[in-house]
Write a protein that holds these residues in place. Structure first.
Motif, short mmCIF file in Angstrom:
data_model
loop_
_atom_site.label_atom_id
_atom_site.label_comp_id
_atom_site.label_asym_id
_atom_site.label_seq_id
_atom_site.Cartn_x
_atom_site.Cartn_y
_atom_site.Cartn_z
N LEU A 83 0.87 -1.17 0.00
CA LEU A 83 0.00 0.00 0.00
C LEU A 83 0.91 1.22 0.00
CD1 LEU A 83 -2.85 1.23 0.28
CD2 LEU A 83 -2.59 1.03 2.78
N CYS A 84 0.78 2.07 -1.01
CA CYS A 84 1.79 3.13 -1.17
C CYS A 84 1.21 4.38 -1.82
CB CYS A 84 2.96 2.61 -1.99
SG CYS A 84 2.49 2.03 -3.64
N HIS A 85 1.99 5.43 -1.73
CA HIS A 85 1.64 6.69 -2.39
C HIS A 85 1.98 6.63 -3.87
CE1 HIS A 85 0.78 10.78 -3.06
NE2 HIS A 85 1.22 11.30 -1.94
N ARG A 86 3.16 6.07 -4.20
CA ARG A 86 3.63 6.05 -5.59
C ARG A 86 4.02 4.63 -6.00
NH1 ARG A 86 6.20 9.83 -3.01
NH2 ARG A 86 8.15 8.70 -3.01
N ARG A 87 3.58 4.25 -7.17
CA ARG A 87 3.94 2.96 -7.73
C ARG A 87 5.28 3.11 -8.47
NH1 ARG A 87 0.24 -1.14 -9.46
NH2 ARG A 87 -1.43 0.39 -9.07
N GLU A 88 6.31 2.44 -7.96
CA GLU A 88 7.64 2.48 -8.59
C GLU A 88 8.16 1.06 -8.67
OE1 GLU A 88 10.33 5.40 -7.03
OE2 GLU A 88 8.74 6.86 -6.65
N THR A 89 7.81 0.40 -9.77
CA THR A 89 8.08 -1.04 -9.91
C THR A 89 9.56 -1.37 -9.88
OG1 THR A 89 7.95 -0.79 -12.32
CG2 THR A 89 5.94 -1.45 -11.17
N HIS A 90 10.42 -0.43 -10.27
CA HIS A 90 11.86 -0.73 -10.29
C HIS A 90 12.41 -0.94 -8.87
CE1 HIS A 90 11.79 3.62 -9.54
NE2 HIS A 90 13.00 3.48 -9.01
N LEU A 91 11.66 -0.51 -7.85
CA LEU A 91 12.11 -0.70 -6.47
C LEU A 91 11.70 -2.07 -5.92
CD1 LEU A 91 11.20 2.81 -4.99
CD2 LEU A 91 13.46 2.00 -5.72
N GLN A 92 10.83 -2.77 -6.63
CA GLN A 92 10.31 -4.05 -6.15
C GLN A 92 11.26 -5.18 -6.56
OE1 GLN A 92 6.04 -2.53 -7.50
NE2 GLN A 92 5.97 -4.68 -6.86
N ARG A 93 11.92 -5.76 -5.56
CA ARG A 93 12.84 -6.86 -5.82
C ARG A 93 12.86 -7.78 -4.60
NH1 ARG A 93 15.63 -2.03 -6.26
NH2 ARG A 93 16.78 -1.39 -4.40
N ASP A 94 13.63 -8.85 -4.70
CA ASP A 94 13.71 -9.84 -3.61
C ASP A 94 12.34 -10.41 -3.26
OD1 ASP A 94 16.47 -9.36 -3.40
OD2 ASP A 94 16.15 -7.70 -2.00
N GLY A 95 11.54 -10.64 -4.29
CA GLY A 95 10.22 -11.22 -4.10
C GLY A 95 9.10 -10.20 -4.13
N TRP A 96 9.40 -8.95 -3.80
CA TRP A 96 8.34 -7.93 -3.74
C TRP A 96 7.76 -7.60 -5.10
CZ3 TRP A 96 5.93 -6.80 0.54
CH2 TRP A 96 6.57 -7.04 1.76
N GLU A 97 8.42 -8.02 -6.18
CA GLU A 97 7.83 -7.83 -7.50
C GLU A 97 6.57 -8.68 -7.67
OE1 GLU A 97 11.17 -10.89 -7.81
OE2 GLU A 97 10.87 -8.91 -6.87
N GLN A 98 6.39 -9.68 -6.79
CA GLN A 98 5.19 -10.52 -6.82
C GLN A 98 4.05 -9.93 -5.99
OE1 GLN A 98 6.19 -14.77 -6.07
NE2 GLN A 98 8.33 -14.08 -6.03
N ALA A 99 4.35 -8.90 -5.22
CA ALA A 99 3.32 -8.31 -4.35
C ALA A 99 2.32 -7.52 -5.19
CB ALA A 99 3.98 -7.39 -3.32
N ILE A 100 1.12 -7.42 -4.68
CA ILE A 100 0.09 -6.60 -5.30
C ILE A 100 0.28 -5.16 -4.84
CG2 ILE A 100 -2.40 -6.16 -5.39
CD1 ILE A 100 -2.70 -9.23 -4.89
N VAL A 101 0.26 -4.24 -5.77
CA VAL A 101 0.44 -2.83 -5.44
C VAL A 101 -0.91 -2.12 -5.47
CG1 VAL A 101 1.55 -0.66 -6.07
CG2 VAL A 101 2.79 -2.82 -6.35
N VAL A 102 -1.24 -1.45 -4.39
CA VAL A 102 -2.45 -0.64 -4.30
C VAL A 102 -2.03 0.75 -3.84
CG1 VAL A 102 -4.68 -0.31 -3.17
CG2 VAL A 102 -3.91 -2.62 -3.75
N THR A 103 -2.39 1.77 -4.58
CA THR A 103 -1.98 3.14 -4.22
C THR A 103 -3.07 3.83 -3.41
OG1 THR A 103 -2.86 4.16 -6.23
CG2 THR A 103 -0.60 3.31 -6.32
N TYR A 104 -2.63 4.81 -2.62
CA TYR A 104 -3.58 5.59 -1.83
C TYR A 104 -4.65 6.20 -2.72
CZ TYR A 104 0.37 5.60 1.52
OH TYR A 104 1.40 5.23 2.36
N SER A 105 -4.21 6.78 -3.84
CA SER A 105 -5.16 7.48 -4.71
C SER A 105 -6.20 6.53 -5.27
CB SER A 105 -4.42 8.20 -5.84
OG SER A 105 -3.73 7.29 -6.67
#
Length: 397
Positions: free
Chosen positions: A154-176
């Motif tokens: 759950l985040c303010h900004r979606r920045e996929t390049h920061l998702q690594r070590d498994g977090w690239e598999q996480a679902i991203v939901v933004t505040y907006s």
């Protein structure tokens, strides 16, 4: 439609009041309290919204909104129930063996939604970044005891390049995303806002802060903008198609002319500063020293930067207050600090201020009759207006 550079510059100037109001910082509960600058603060707010028995009196509305966003990223056979979760904050995601072994430090999920058959482990952060947490541990906690589960950033900004070590598999939901969904629900349910004005006030400020941002404008500013577009001959742009292209072309054109006007404005300020410095050294310093019985001007300096940059200092003898020749942004800043502020100052003029003996802030300030354009064009050697203003300012100090 072709506009001359002068026409566009006039448009930018005319739009400045409306644009400056829209870009200015507006009142917002979150902004005043500096809330949302730390993940724990926002986790508290989102946990409140997610709780079905929260004082927001929305029931499970936000739970359903959030889970629908999560399910939109899951395959059909992995869909999660959209309601019925308990909300728990600050959950240690380590397994029993890790805890018993004591070799692994706590790995805390900000929020966990849990029910007997499903769970969601949520990491709340400004960007879509696991920032050192263990994705696989989060997932194991979510699917424990044969539950279906998911891990969400759950985040303010979606920045996929920061998702690594498994977090690239996480679902991203933004505040907006979730707040826009909540805004749509509230718009459809007018009775909730009427029955719960305090909660509505809080939620609307949250939406304004995290979705619309500080550039959101009120109706009066919108009308003022349209009025200016009509008065400057730019209103036909509202009929251009495709509208998205017309918006971008207009924004680019205004931005380019605004950039040029800003750069030219700084050059103008620099020219005024150079003119005042030259006049002070060649003429004003001697004019004052011929008239001052005590505390002659010993040096002329221009040493400041930032908002104090547009200033020429006239340094006098020890124990005597410095005289400042100020203009533009620095005059504005000085007038905000002086004990008796000038009413409706004309910032096309040169001002003079007097520092306290201890060097702390201006004690007095006056507006002179000297215009900035006159300084750029060159003041004559027998012009005594700045001298007279300085003498009146200094008095017997």
């Amino acid at each position: 439609m072709t506009r001359s550079p002068t026409d566009m510059s006039d448009l930018v100037t005319a739009l400045m009041p409306a644009l400056s109001r829209s870009l200015a910082e507006q009142f917002n509960v979150f902004r005043v309290m500096h809330h949302g600058t730390h993940e724990k603060q926002l986790s508290n707010v989102f946990s409140w919204l997610l709780a079905t028995d929260g004082t927001h009196e929305l029931g499970d509305v936000f739970q359903q909104i959030f889970l629908r966003r999560v399910n939109a990223e899951l395959p059909g056979d992995a869909q999660l129930p959209t309601t019925g979760y308990r909300v728990i904050q600050e959950v240690d995601t380590r397994g029993g063996e890790e805890i018993a072994g004591g070799d692994v430090g706590m790995d805390i999920a900000d929020i966990v939604l849990a029910r007997s058959d499903a769970a969601v482990a949520i990491e709340n952060y400004g960007t879509s970044d696991g920032h050192g947490h263990d994705y696989h541990r989060y997932l194991s906690h979510a699917v424990a005891t044969a539950r279906v589960g998911a891990v969400v950033l759950l985040c303010h900004r979606r920045e996929t390049h920061l998702q690594r070590d498994g977090w690239e598999q996480a679902i991203v939901v933004t505040y907006s995303e979730v707040l826009e969904d909540l805004q749509a629900h509230i718009a459809r349910d007018s009775s909730w806002g009427s029955l719960h004005p305090e909660q509505n006030f809080f939620v609307q400020h949250m939406i304004h802060y995290f979705v619309e941002g500080p550039a959101a404008v009120n109706l009066e500013d919108q009308i003022s903008f349209v009025k200016t577009m009509c008065e400057t001959g730019e209103a036909e742009r509202y009929g251009f198609r495709p509208q998205e292209r017309a918006v971008q072309e207009f924004a680019d054109l205004v931005a380019e002319h605004a950039r040029q006007q800003f750069e030219d404005g700084r050059k103008t300020l620099a020219a005024v500063k150079a003119g005042l410095r030259a006049f002070a050294r060649a003429t004003l310093m001697q004019q004052l020293n011929d008239a001052l019985e005590n505390g002659p001007v010993e040096r002329v300096l221009t040493r400041f930067v930032g908002k104090w940059e547009w200033c020429v200092e006239l340094h006098r003898g020890e124990g005597r207050p410095t005289i400042f020749i100020v203009f533009g942004p620095t005059a504005l800043a000085e007038n905000a600090q002086v004990p008796q502020q000038l009413v409706e100052p004309d910032f096309s003029r040169v001002f003079m201020s007097l520092a306290g003996v201890d060097g702390q802030g201006p004690t007095k300030m006056v507006q002179t009759d000297v215009g900035l354009g006159e300084v750029i064009n060159g003041l004559s050697g027998d012009d005594e207006r700045l001298r007279d203003a300085a003498l009146a300012l200094v008095g017997d100090t």
